[in-house]
Scaffold this motif. Structure first.
Motif, PDB file in Angstrom:
ATOM      1  N   GLU A 155       0.821  -1.203   0.000  1.00  0.00           N
ATOM      2  CA  GLU A 155       0.000   0.000   0.000  1.00  0.00           C
ATOM      3  C   GLU A 155       0.866   1.269   0.000  1.00  0.00           C
ATOM      4  N   TYR A 156       1.870   1.300   0.878  1.00  0.00           N
ATOM      5  CA  TYR A 156       2.699   2.497   0.978  1.00  0.00           C
ATOM      6  C   TYR A 156       3.587   2.640  -0.257  1.00  0.00           C
ATOM      7  N   ASN A 158       2.769   1.666  -3.188  1.00  0.00           N
ATOM      8  CA  ASN A 158       1.880   2.164  -4.248  1.00  0.00           C
ATOM      9  C   ASN A 158       1.652   3.663  -4.120  1.00  0.00           C
ATOM     10  N   VAL A 159       1.505   4.143  -2.884  1.00  0.00           N
ATOM     11  CA  VAL A 159       1.331   5.583  -2.691  1.00  0.00           C
ATOM     12  C   VAL A 159       2.532   6.321  -3.277  1.00  0.00           C
ATOM     13  N   LYS A 161       4.498   5.387  -5.570  1.00  0.00           N
ATOM     14  CA  LYS A 161       4.495   5.295  -7.039  1.00  0.00           C
ATOM     15  C   LYS A 161       3.446   6.214  -7.638  1.00  0.00           C
ATOM     16  N   VAL A 162       2.236   6.149  -7.079  1.00  0.00           N
ATOM     17  CA  VAL A 162       1.119   6.900  -7.638  1.00  0.00           C
ATOM     18  C   VAL A 162       1.337   8.407  -7.506  1.00  0.00           C
ATOM     19  N   LEU A 163       1.921   8.814  -6.380  1.00  0.00           N
ATOM     20  CA  LEU A 163       2.190  10.251  -6.217  1.00  0.00           C
ATOM     21  C   LEU A 163       3.429  10.672  -7.009  1.00  0.00           C
ATOM     22  N   ARG A 164       4.081   9.698  -7.626  1.00  0.00           N
ATOM     23  CA  ARG A 164       5.294   9.970  -8.400  1.00  0.00           C
ATOM     24  C   ARG A 164       6.338  10.679  -7.554  1.00  0.00           C
ATOM     25  N   LEU A 165       6.575  10.145  -6.351  1.00  0.00           N
ATOM     26  CA  LEU A 165       7.586  10.735  -5.486  1.00  0.00           C
ATOM     27  C   LEU A 165       8.971  10.473  -6.071  1.00  0.00           C
TER      28      LEU A 165
END
Lengths: 254, 284
Positions: A155-156, A158-159, A161-165
């Motif tokens: 989950e973390y 993915n966060v 990745k999704v936020l493109r950090l």
């Protein structure tokens, strides 16, 4: 109310049992001082805990402080190496495959084995002691950090990745905080080992501290002081663990 | 060319030596500004499809393009709302939203990032919970934070992976309204793809409903347009004659598709049976 009394009494019973066994043993082993004799011969060290009478002849708190200072240095050196190492090995499968056997072989080596090597390398007792403490105490931190990085919930990740950090953001905002409780468990175990190692390293190098004092008093045949040292080591180790445990609980509650 | 195009996408997983074909030959087109719902039962590979659409997972074969470019990793103007909120527990609501803004608009000064985060949290009704951590928030409030986080980066493409399925019915319907409000109020013509197992939710929010067969080897059916005027509400869906007719039509076409695609259609879709018969009665 009754519960409280029982909760207070049970540990007292435990301590009393230990005293009984100790007394019984000392009655049968001629050289082993009884609890009373230990207290009689040691009280000057306890009642004047900060006194300095000679290089080794010092109050028990002062001796413990020397040991603690040495442990602190070795421990900090150890985790300064272990923490980044744990992150690298946790994040990279390649590095982990490469170094896992090395770690597994180095981990079970006793401080008594490392110390002579430290003396050969550094020629002086103080850096050799630090080298030994660092080398022996770092493994729990390495292994716990690896486990911590591995068990970060998908989950973390993915966060991130999704936020493109960015890589740096992913590390400081996600990986590090997610792993911190595990890392701290590692620190706690490492500190416990560092405190175990201090005695061995002080005994062998003869430096002032609880372990050094213990060895000197053994050689001077003052056995009551050995028991004083043993109890001091136990109490200090217990307090250290409690302290780390306290911080650990606070970290986990975040 | 459509804004989002999915061409013949397939995906299998291998576990313990067994190959599981989750998706096979999935096609989908979504026009810019459209709200499309993919409706399927649990275990039909919906989340896998979402992960592929969002760029979290590469497909085995086939192609996903957004705005004419093939998807490689996360699209820079895309936001995702997950079922399990996926907030970072060590940050406050405000920090969770700001982190997304910081990553999307690194050139903005800090104060602007914070202002943007506050503004979106206020829009979802969390103006007085800015400093709360996720653990201090209820499930509904957490999902509000997640919605604020998604919209705060002003996405052109919004992925919603069963966004409300972890919530109780009442919270769910409140949050559906929050989502409708965000879509209309922010004035962004975001294209949205939502995955859901709830037909009413799909009817409430979508321009198109795409049915999905049950796995393994899940496929998507022909999109069913939902021609209901907006804004829509739950109550309207139950009572408005046009809505009731649309609902019946959608149910029928879903059933047809499921019959075609599947030997055992009974458990494929979660169509509330009571509501369905009620709707039919009212129609008569």
């Amino acid at each position: 109310m009754g519960d409280r009394i029982v909760r207070f009494l049970l540990p007292v019973v435990g301590v009393a049992f230990l005293m009984f066994v100790w007394t019984a043993l000392s009655a049968n082993v001629p050289d082993l001082p009884s609890p009373l004799k230990t207290w009689e011969e040691s009280k000057v060290y306890i009642l004047q805990p900060l006194e300095k009478r000679g290089e080794m002849d010092q109050g028990i708190v002062r001796l413990a402080a020397y040991s603690l200072y040495r442990v602190a240095k070795g421990f900090l050196l150890g985790i300064a190496i272990a923490t980044p190492l744990g992150f690298i090995l946790g994040l990279s499968k390649v590095f982990n495959r490469m170094f896992d056997p090395v770690i597994q072989v180095l981990r079970p080596i006793s401080p008594l084995a490392w110390l002579p090597l430290g003396l050969i390398i550094f020629q002086k007792s103080e850096p050799a002691a630090l080298f030994t403490i660092a080398l022996c105490s770092m493994w729990p931190t390495v292994l716990n950090t690896i486990a911590g990085v591995r068990t970060i919930p998908q989950e973390y990740r993915n966060v991130a990745k999704v936020l493109r950090l960015s890589r740096v953001q992913t590390f400081t905002k996600v990986l590090l905080p997610a792993t911190l409780p595990h890392v701290f468990t590692g620190y706690r175990l490492s500190l416990g080992i560092a405190w175990l190692v201090i005695v061995a390293s002080e005994m062998l190098t003869g430096t002032p501290g609880v372990g050094g004092f213990l060895w000197q008093e053994y050689n001077s045949l003052i056995y009551a002081h050995i028991l004083l040292c043993i109890l001091t080591i136990g109490v200090v180790g217990f307090l250290l663990d409690r302290m780390m445990g306290f911080v650990e609980v606070r970290l986990r509650s975040i | 060319m459509s804004f989002v195009e999915v061409r013949n996408v397939s995906k299998s997983f291998t576990s313990a030596g067994k190959v599981r074909d989750v998706l096979s030959g999935v096609h989908l087109t979504v026009e810019e500004g459209e709200f499309v719902s993919i409706v399927g039962s649990t275990g039909s590979g919906k989340s896998t499809l979402m992960a592929i659409l969002a760029g979290l997972l590469p497909p085995d074969s086939g192609k996903v393009t957004v705005g004419g470019e093939s998807v490689r990793g996360i699209h820079p103007h895309a936001a995702v709302v997950f079922q399990n909120y996926s907030l970072l527990p060590w940050f406050s609501a405000l920090e969770n939203v700001r982190l997304a803004i910081q990553a999307a608009f690194p050139e903005w000064p800090r104060t602007r990032q914070v202002d943007q985060a506050k503004r979106y949290l206020e829009t979802v009704g969390l103006g007085n919970a800015l400093q709360k951590r996720p653990s201090q928030l209820s499930g509904g409030m957490r999902q509000r934070v997640a919605i604020a986080r998604a919209f705060a980066i002003e996405p052109r493409l919004l992925f919603l992976d069963e966004p409300f399925s972890a919530l109780d019915a009442l919270t769910r319907s409140t949050l559906q309204q929050v989502l409708i409000q965000m879509c209309s109020e922010t004035g962004q013509s975001a294209t949205a793809i939502m995955i859901t197992n709830n037909l009413d939710e799909a009817l409430l929010l979508s321009d198109q409903i795409v049915p999905m067969t049950r796995g393994p080897r899940s496929k998507l059916g022909t999109p069913i347009p939902v021609k209901l005027p907006r804004p829509r509400t739950d109550v309207q869906l139950l009572h408005d004659p046009l809505a009731v007719r649309t609902r019946a039509e959608v149910v029928e076409r879903l059933a047809e598709f499921v019959h075609e695609g599947q030997r055992d259609p009974r458990k494929t879709l979660e169509v509330p049976k009571v509501a369905q018969s009620k709707a039919v009665e009212e129609q008569l």
